[in-house]
Motif scaffolding. Structure first.
Motif, PDB file in Angstrom:
ATOM      1  N   ILE B 320     -37.665 -22.881  11.980  1.00  0.00           N
ATOM      2  CA  ILE B 320     -38.974 -22.504  11.418  1.00  0.00           C
ATOM      3  C   ILE B 320     -39.929 -23.698  11.526  1.00  0.00           C
ATOM      4  O   ILE B 320     -39.503 -24.814  11.814  1.00  0.00           O
ATOM      5  CB  ILE B 320     -38.856 -22.065   9.934  1.00  0.00           C
ATOM      6  CG1 ILE B 320     -38.255 -23.200   9.093  1.00  0.00           C
ATOM      7  CG2 ILE B 320     -38.032 -20.796   9.831  1.00  0.00           C
ATOM      8  CD1 ILE B 320     -38.220 -22.889   7.596  1.00  0.00           C
ATOM      9  N   ALA B 321     -41.207 -23.419  11.313  1.00  0.00           N
ATOM     10  CA  ALA B 321     -42.197 -24.496  11.415  1.00  0.00           C
ATOM     11  C   ALA B 321     -42.120 -25.391  10.172  1.00  0.00           C
ATOM     12  O   ALA B 321     -41.754 -24.921   9.089  1.00  0.00           O
ATOM     13  CB  ALA B 321     -43.597 -23.906  11.540  1.00  0.00           C
ATOM     14  N   ASP B 322     -42.488 -26.650  10.351  1.00  0.00           N
ATOM     15  CA  ASP B 322     -42.454 -27.604   9.232  1.00  0.00           C
ATOM     16  C   ASP B 322     -43.324 -27.124   8.066  1.00  0.00           C
ATOM     17  O   ASP B 322     -42.935 -27.207   6.913  1.00  0.00           O
ATOM     18  CB  ASP B 322     -42.934 -28.976   9.722  1.00  0.00           C
ATOM     19  CG  ASP B 322     -42.877 -30.005   8.608  1.00  0.00           C
ATOM     20  OD1 ASP B 322     -41.769 -30.249   8.090  1.00  0.00           O
ATOM     21  OD2 ASP B 322     -43.938 -30.536   8.233  1.00  0.00           O
ATOM     22  N   ALA B 346     -29.144 -12.578   6.600  1.00  0.00           N
ATOM     23  CA  ALA B 346     -30.455 -12.578   7.248  1.00  0.00           C
ATOM     24  C   ALA B 346     -30.599 -13.799   8.152  1.00  0.00           C
ATOM     25  O   ALA B 346     -29.905 -14.800   7.956  1.00  0.00           O
ATOM     26  CB  ALA B 346     -31.557 -12.577   6.194  1.00  0.00           C
ATOM     27  N   SER B 347     -31.503 -13.725   9.121  1.00  0.00           N
ATOM     28  CA  SER B 347     -31.786 -14.922   9.914  1.00  0.00           C
ATOM     29  C   SER B 347     -32.711 -15.815   9.104  1.00  0.00           C
ATOM     30  O   SER B 347     -33.479 -15.326   8.269  1.00  0.00           O
ATOM     31  CB  SER B 347     -32.452 -14.546  11.241  1.00  0.00           C
ATOM     32  OG  SER B 347     -33.826 -14.251  11.006  1.00  0.00           O
ATOM     33  N   GLY B 348     -32.628 -17.111   9.360  1.00  0.00           N
ATOM     34  CA  GLY B 348     -33.484 -18.057   8.645  1.00  0.00           C
ATOM     35  C   GLY B 348     -34.945 -17.746   8.874  1.00  0.00           C
ATOM     36  O   GLY B 348     -35.777 -17.832   7.963  1.00  0.00           O
ATOM     37  N   HIS B 349     -35.260 -17.371  10.081  1.00  0.00           N
ATOM     38  CA  HIS B 349     -36.636 -17.077  10.441  1.00  0.00           C
ATOM     39  C   HIS B 349     -37.175 -15.896   9.629  1.00  0.00           C
ATOM     40  O   HIS B 349     -38.239 -15.961   9.006  1.00  0.00           O
ATOM     41  CB  HIS B 349     -36.696 -16.775  11.937  1.00  0.00           C
ATOM     42  CG  HIS B 349     -38.072 -16.503  12.436  1.00  0.00           C
ATOM     43  ND1 HIS B 349     -38.584 -15.228  12.518  1.00  0.00           N
ATOM     44  CD2 HIS B 349     -39.059 -17.348  12.831  1.00  0.00           C
ATOM     45  CE1 HIS B 349     -39.835 -15.297  12.958  1.00  0.00           C
ATOM     46  NE2 HIS B 349     -40.147 -16.583  13.149  1.00  0.00           N
ATOM     47  N   ASP B 350     -36.404 -14.812   9.589  1.00  0.00           N
ATOM     48  CA  ASP B 350     -36.842 -13.623   8.830  1.00  0.00           C
ATOM     49  C   ASP B 350     -36.888 -13.919   7.334  1.00  0.00           C
ATOM     50  O   ASP B 350     -37.824 -13.527   6.629  1.00  0.00           O
ATOM     51  CB  ASP B 350     -35.891 -12.453   9.083  1.00  0.00           C
ATOM     52  CG  ASP B 350     -36.058 -11.896  10.498  1.00  0.00           C
ATOM     53  OD1 ASP B 350     -37.128 -12.157  11.105  1.00  0.00           O
ATOM     54  OD2 ASP B 350     -35.123 -11.231  10.976  1.00  0.00           O
ATOM     55  N   SER B 355     -40.022 -14.512   2.547  1.00  0.00           N
ATOM     56  CA  SER B 355     -40.100 -15.287   1.307  1.00  0.00           C
ATOM     57  C   SER B 355     -41.485 -15.891   1.099  1.00  0.00           C
ATOM     58  O   SER B 355     -42.044 -15.837   0.010  1.00  0.00           O
ATOM     59  CB  SER B 355     -39.053 -16.405   1.304  1.00  0.00           C
ATOM     60  OG  SER B 355     -37.763 -15.840   1.278  1.00  0.00           O
ATOM     61  N   VAL B 356     -42.045 -16.487   2.168  1.00  0.00           N
ATOM     62  CA  VAL B 356     -43.342 -17.135   1.990  1.00  0.00           C
ATOM     63  C   VAL B 356     -44.484 -16.119   2.042  1.00  0.00           C
ATOM     64  O   VAL B 356     -45.620 -16.435   1.719  1.00  0.00           O
ATOM     65  CB  VAL B 356     -43.601 -18.268   3.028  1.00  0.00           C
ATOM     66  CG1 VAL B 356     -42.486 -19.283   2.984  1.00  0.00           C
ATOM     67  CG2 VAL B 356     -43.779 -17.695   4.422  1.00  0.00           C
ATOM     68  N   LEU B 380     -32.922  -8.841  -0.403  1.00  0.00           N
ATOM     69  CA  LEU B 380     -33.891  -9.178   0.658  1.00  0.00           C
ATOM     70  C   LEU B 380     -33.189  -9.131   2.011  1.00  0.00           C
ATOM     71  O   LEU B 380     -33.730  -8.598   2.990  1.00  0.00           O
ATOM     72  CB  LEU B 380     -34.494 -10.566   0.410  1.00  0.00           C
ATOM     73  CG  LEU B 380     -35.463 -11.053   1.489  1.00  0.00           C
ATOM     74  CD1 LEU B 380     -36.693 -10.143   1.573  1.00  0.00           C
ATOM     75  CD2 LEU B 380     -35.901 -12.502   1.230  1.00  0.00           C
ATOM     76  N   ALA B 381     -31.962  -9.628   2.056  1.00  0.00           N
ATOM     77  CA  ALA B 381     -31.204  -9.610   3.309  1.00  0.00           C
ATOM     78  C   ALA B 381     -30.991  -8.166   3.765  1.00  0.00           C
ATOM     79  O   ALA B 381     -31.070  -7.856   4.959  1.00  0.00           O
ATOM     80  CB  ALA B 381     -29.873 -10.329   3.122  1.00  0.00           C
ATOM     81  N   GLU B 382     -30.759  -7.287   2.813  1.00  0.00           N
ATOM     82  CA  GLU B 382     -30.540  -5.871   3.153  1.00  0.00           C
ATOM     83  C   GLU B 382     -31.791  -5.289   3.803  1.00  0.00           C
ATOM     84  O   GLU B 382     -31.738  -4.586   4.811  1.00  0.00           O
ATOM     85  CB  GLU B 382     -30.197  -5.115   1.860  1.00  0.00           C
ATOM     86  CG  GLU B 382     -29.766  -3.691   2.071  1.00  0.00           C
ATOM     87  CD  GLU B 382     -29.360  -3.054   0.737  1.00  0.00           C
ATOM     88  OE1 GLU B 382     -28.400  -3.553   0.117  1.00  0.00           O
ATOM     89  OE2 GLU B 382     -30.039  -2.106   0.310  1.00  0.00           O
TER      90      GLU B 382
END
Lengths: 479, 489
Positions: B320-322, B346-350, B355-356, B380-382
């Motif tokens: 992900i971006a800083d 979930a993927s970190g990106h998703d 989340s943000v 959220l992962a679901e």
């Protein structure tokens, strides 16, 4: 002979009689209250006599005995409390107008301990306001008179407690000693007074004068009684961070061990400026100790003579901060003003006496920016030197010997016009407070005017057992 | 003063003093409860009221918390630190002195990484809080009040004062510092760090100097900022004010100024003549604080991964971006939430995107912390799973998430209940297209005879009708393809 035989019963005898059921605590209490009733007007040892509470407490002790319980080593022994020790629901004044009407919501640890040991508090004794003084003349409620001679001061600041014991208003009393406030009045009134090692007796509930010097300690007519009381109040208190954590090693078992081989040093620096009659008694005290088997020699504590100057910077500095809280906001006296600062100033102006104000001014000055190093900082360095010199002396000696005071009890008004001459009456007692060491004053004969002389035994920190052995030998050999 | 930009010729020099209330169960020197919002003067005792004869006993937990700060900000923690008394009269201070630390604080020479830049922290020390005064009458300030009431519940609450070096040069950087500080204090568990409730209070020391100079000019202390936003505004205002003063040859005086949030200006505070002399001296009622090795080791072991390190890790592990990682970490607990979703598949990106985006939006709208969310990270992962396997489109997923956040229902449950599962099956979508064509034969004819412009319009209309008919559940990729096939075929 010793004070014990001159003055009737000891605390030890009372406790033994009450515990064995041969006397009731109530009977003992009534007898002492009767003596207070007869003599208090002439002496004014007390700010407050709590007769009803004392009788009720005595009845409780008797009920415990009847139920087969042991009330403790001070069972049924009446005790007088210096009026700077907090007592829940009972006015505690420090002999100051500024605490008018204040009743603490809690009790000092030392008071809880004497009560837990079976003692019966009789009331609160007079003192120099906030324990600042050496004659009890600084009390807002009038001076206490010396029971040996009512034209003379009882000493101070714990003059009320010393006088109460000397007048047999109580066999025991608690005082506090910041620069000699137990030992000097003990010497003036002819009783035993002990300033314990700093940290052995809890200060929780002792209204602070100078926190790093204050220590609560016993008054008694005999060395043994003083040991009994010290053992009851000493020991760690989680409510006082400066309390020594180690368990207290009782002194009562040391009192009668004798002084064979004990190394005693006479502090030469503290013999200058001592009245001849006092010096003569000290020299007789040396003879008594030698006769008991002690090895006596000259000791040197060079920094001791600078103790007085250091003390009169450190104690007022701490006092200026400790006494800031008497501002009229929360308790005690309030004199209204146009705003908060004006109310603070008016309250303090009306509530504090001249000596307290003098010391607050001194201390405020000593701590001020730009003066701190020259005054407070320098005084702390002297304090370090005093400790170092004592440590050196204690490499050669187990205990040290000095007069307790340069003179015997003086007359009222003698020194009130000259604060410095008043301060000088503590010259022999102050170094002990600076070092945090223990010391005991033992009555030893009389001076040219017939007033009692006290000799002082000093010991290193936690050296109370050796100190009590020497004190007992002096008591037995006193003229 | 309209200038909001620092004039090119001037550079701001900013240092921050931050007071943080520690979240211990009891006060600094007594066993009274340390809690916010109790009835006035109920959490008090002889010690915190400073009654005659009372004595302080240091709460060891406070030392533990200070040692955690020591670890987290790489402070050096000397073998021994001591408390001093700071003497001044004030009605909400029960002893008329504050027990604080002066020239021997527990933590010295620390560092905080703020957006990649190390900002020095001069010291952090322990001290007791004061009570609170309520001035009745007049403007509500002490000088005009008819009378004042004092609540001593806060008296004796433990504080850490954290003093930065004057190494910041803009309001934004100062905000970044506070935000990063808050992030660290939150994860090491020593404080609630709520500026609005006063558990974190920030004073700013501001001066300016010509660009290129390294002198430190007369500084002004600005107080009374109760949010990050007001901190930034107050600093910007003060910088502009000082530039204007210098540029009009007026003298800057060293003073304390009060930020007026409503007016957007700072006011000089009424000060006494001369500087205050606090007559500091070592507190004789306390012994030196000398944390032993086991206390230090415990503090070290209690420190979790800190935000700066975590930011680097998340960027590298999740790709992900800083700045996204920074947003995740700025909201205490949000990164934990995202990591929880990743742990649940979930993927970190998703996980970051959701989340943000929607999650943070929901938190802000409802003034909630991630820990308080009804939808847990595996929920959220679901949801993310439903989107990535094509059973839910993004638009619907947002609606589902909103409902899940509000009700705490599982996303799958909501999808089933509302019949929202995305229809990707070609036969099903084809049938819908056929139905729509049959009901809108005019539009189909118009498309066939129309120019490009009309074709585009009619195609959009037909597409909309199919989506409507599917109640939004038609997979748009499949629909696009089938629509073109059937129109052209």
């Amino acid at each position: 002979m010793s004070a014990a035989t001159r003055n009737g019963e000891t605390a030890a005898e009372i406790a033994a009689a009450v515990r064995s059921g041969t006397r009731s605590a109530r009977e003992v209490t009534d007898a002492y209250l009767g003596r207070i009733g007869a003599g208090e007007e002439a002496v004014h040892a007390f700010n407050l006599v709590t007769a009803d509470a004392a009788r009720a407490r005595a009845d409780e002790i008797d009920a415990m005995i009847a139920d087969g319980h042991d009330p403790g080593p001070l069972a049924g022994v009446p005790i007088a409390l210096k009026d700077n020790l907090c007592t829940r629901g009972v006015a505690t004044t420090c002999s100051s107008r500024i605490l008018a009407g204040w009743e603490p919501p809690y009790t000092a640890t030392v008071v809880e301990r004497v009560v837990a040991a079976g003692a019966v508090p009789l009331g609160k004794t007079n003192l120099d306001e906030f324990a600042m003084g050496s004659s009890t003349e600084n009390s807002a409620f009038g001076p206490t008179r010396n029971p040996r001679d009512p034209s003379r001061v009882p000493g101070g600041s714990s003059g009320g407690s010393a006088a109460a014991v000397a007048a047999e208003f109580a066999p025991l009393a608690l005082g506090s000693d910041t620069g000699g406030s137990i030992r000097q009045p003990a010497a003036f009134c002819g009783v035993v007074g002990v300033k314990p090692t700093y940290g052995t007796v809890s200060r929780y509930g002792l209204i602070a004068f100078a926190s790093s010097l204050d220590q609560v300690g016993p008054f008694a007519n005999t060395v043994t009684d003083a040991a009994l009381l010290l053992d009851a109040i000493a020991g760690p208190d989680p409510l006082d961070s400066t309390s020594i954590r180690a368990e207290w090693n009782p002194v009562i078992s040391a009192v009668d061990e004798g002084i064979e081989g004990l190394r005693v040093g006479v502090v030469t620096e503290l013999l200058d400026g001592i009245d001849a009659d006092v010096a003569a008694r000290l020299s007789e005290a040396v003879d008594v100790l030698r006769a008991g088997g002690a090895k006596v020699g000259d000791a040197s504590v060079p920094a001791a003579i600078h103790g007085l100057a250091a003390y009169y910077l450190i104690a007022p500095a701490e006092a200026s901060s400790n006494l800031a809280r008497y501002d009229g906001v929360r308790y005690g006296l309030r004199v209204d003003g146009v705003d908060v600062a004006d109310m603070n100033a008016k309250t303090r102006g009306a509530g504090f006496g001249a000596e307290v104000k003098r010391r607050i001014m001194l201390g405020t000055y000593a701590l001020s920016a730009g003066y701190y190093d020259a005054y407070y900082g320098q005084a702390q360095r002297v304090r370090t030197l005093v400790i170092r010199d004592f440590d050196a002396a204690y490499r050669d000696f187990d205990v040290l010997l000095t007069p307790t005071t340069p003179t015997t009890a003086f007359e009222f008004g003698d020194k009130t016009g000259d604060p410095l001459s008043m301060y000088l009456s503590d010259v022999c007692t102050i170094p002990t407070n600076l070092a945090g060491h223990p010391a005991i004053s033992v009555p030893f004969g009389t001076g040219a005017n017939g007033m009692p002389v006290g000799v002082q035994v000093l010991a290193p920190a936690l050296g109370e057992r050796a100190m009590f052995r020497a004190a007992r030998a002096l008591e037995l050999g006193a003229p | 003063m309209s200038t909001r930009e620092v004039s090119k010729a001037w550079e701001a020099v900013i240092g921050l003093e931050v007071h943080v209330e520690l979240a211990t169960a009891t006060k600094l020197f007594c066993s009274c409860a340390n809690e916010f919002g109790a009835e006035p003067n109920t959490n008090v005792c002889p010690v915190c009221l400073g009654l005659p004869g009372s004595l302080p006993v240091l709460n060891e937990r406070v030392v533990e918390f200070a040692l955690r700060l020591g670890e987290a900000f790489e402070f050096s923690v000397p073998a021994q630190s001591i408390f001093h008394r700071k003497n001044y009269f004030y009605p909400d201070m029960p002893k008329d002195y504050q027990v604080s630390q002066y020239d021997a604080p527990i933590c010295v020479d620390g560092t905080l990484i703020v957006d990649g830049t190390a900002i020095g922290i001069e010291r952090a020390h322990m001290e007791e809080d004061t009570g609170k005064s309520l001035h009745v009458g007049g403007s509500g300030r002490i000088h005009e009040a008819d009378h004042s009431l004092v609540d001593y519940n806060r008296a004796g609450v433990p504080l850490m004062e954290i003093v930065s070096r004057p190494e910041m040069h803009s309001a934004e950087q100062a905000r970044g510092y506070v935000s990063a500080l808050r992030g660290v204090l939150g994860v090491i568990g020593v404080s609630d760090v709520k500026m609005e409730e006063g558990s974190m209070r920030v004073d700013a020391n501001v001066s300016i100097r010509p660009v290129g100079s390294d002198e430190l000019r007369t500084r002004v202390e600005v107080k009374n900022m109760n949010s990050l936003r007001s901190l930034g505004r107050a600093i910007d205002y003060e910088i502009a004010r000082q530039i204007e003063m210098y540029e009009t040859d007026e003298r800057i005086v060293q003073e304390t100024r009060h930020w007026d949030e409503d007016a957007g200006v700072t006011h000089g505070m009424r000060t006494k003549e001369g500087s205050e002399d606090y007559r500091y001296f070592p507190e004789p009622d306390l012994v030196p604080v000398a944390p032993d090795d086991s206390m230090r080791a415990r503090a070290r072991a209690s420190i979790p991964e800190l935000p700066a390190a975590r930011r680097v890790r998340l960027v590298s592990e999740w790709g992900i971006a800083d700045h996204e990682a920074a947003v995740l970490l700025a909201e205490p607990g949000l990164a934990d939430y995202a990591e929880g979703a990743v742990a649940a598949g979930a993927s970190g990106h998703d996980a970051t995107n959701w989340s943000v985006g929607a999650v943070l939006g929901y938190l802000n709208e409802n003034a909630l912390a991630p820990q308080g969310l009804l939808l847990r990270p595996d929920g959220l992962a679901e949801l993310i799973g439903l989107v990535s396997d094509g059973s839910l489109n993004r638009k619907l997923a947002t609606d589902v998430l909103d409902e899940a956040l509000r009700d705490g229902k599982r996303p799958k449950q909501i999808v089933e209940a509302r019949g929202l599962a995305q229809v990707s099956d070609e036969g099903a979508v084809g049938a819908l297209v056929d139905d729509v064509f049959a009901q809108n034969s005019d539009a189909v004819a118009d498309w066939r005879g129309g120019d490009d412009k009309l074709k585009k319009k009619k195609r959009g209309f037909l597409m909309g009708e199919v989506i409507k008919a599917s109640k939004g559940s038609a997979d748009t990729a499949v629909l696009n393809r089938l629509l073109d096939e059937k129109l052209n075929g």
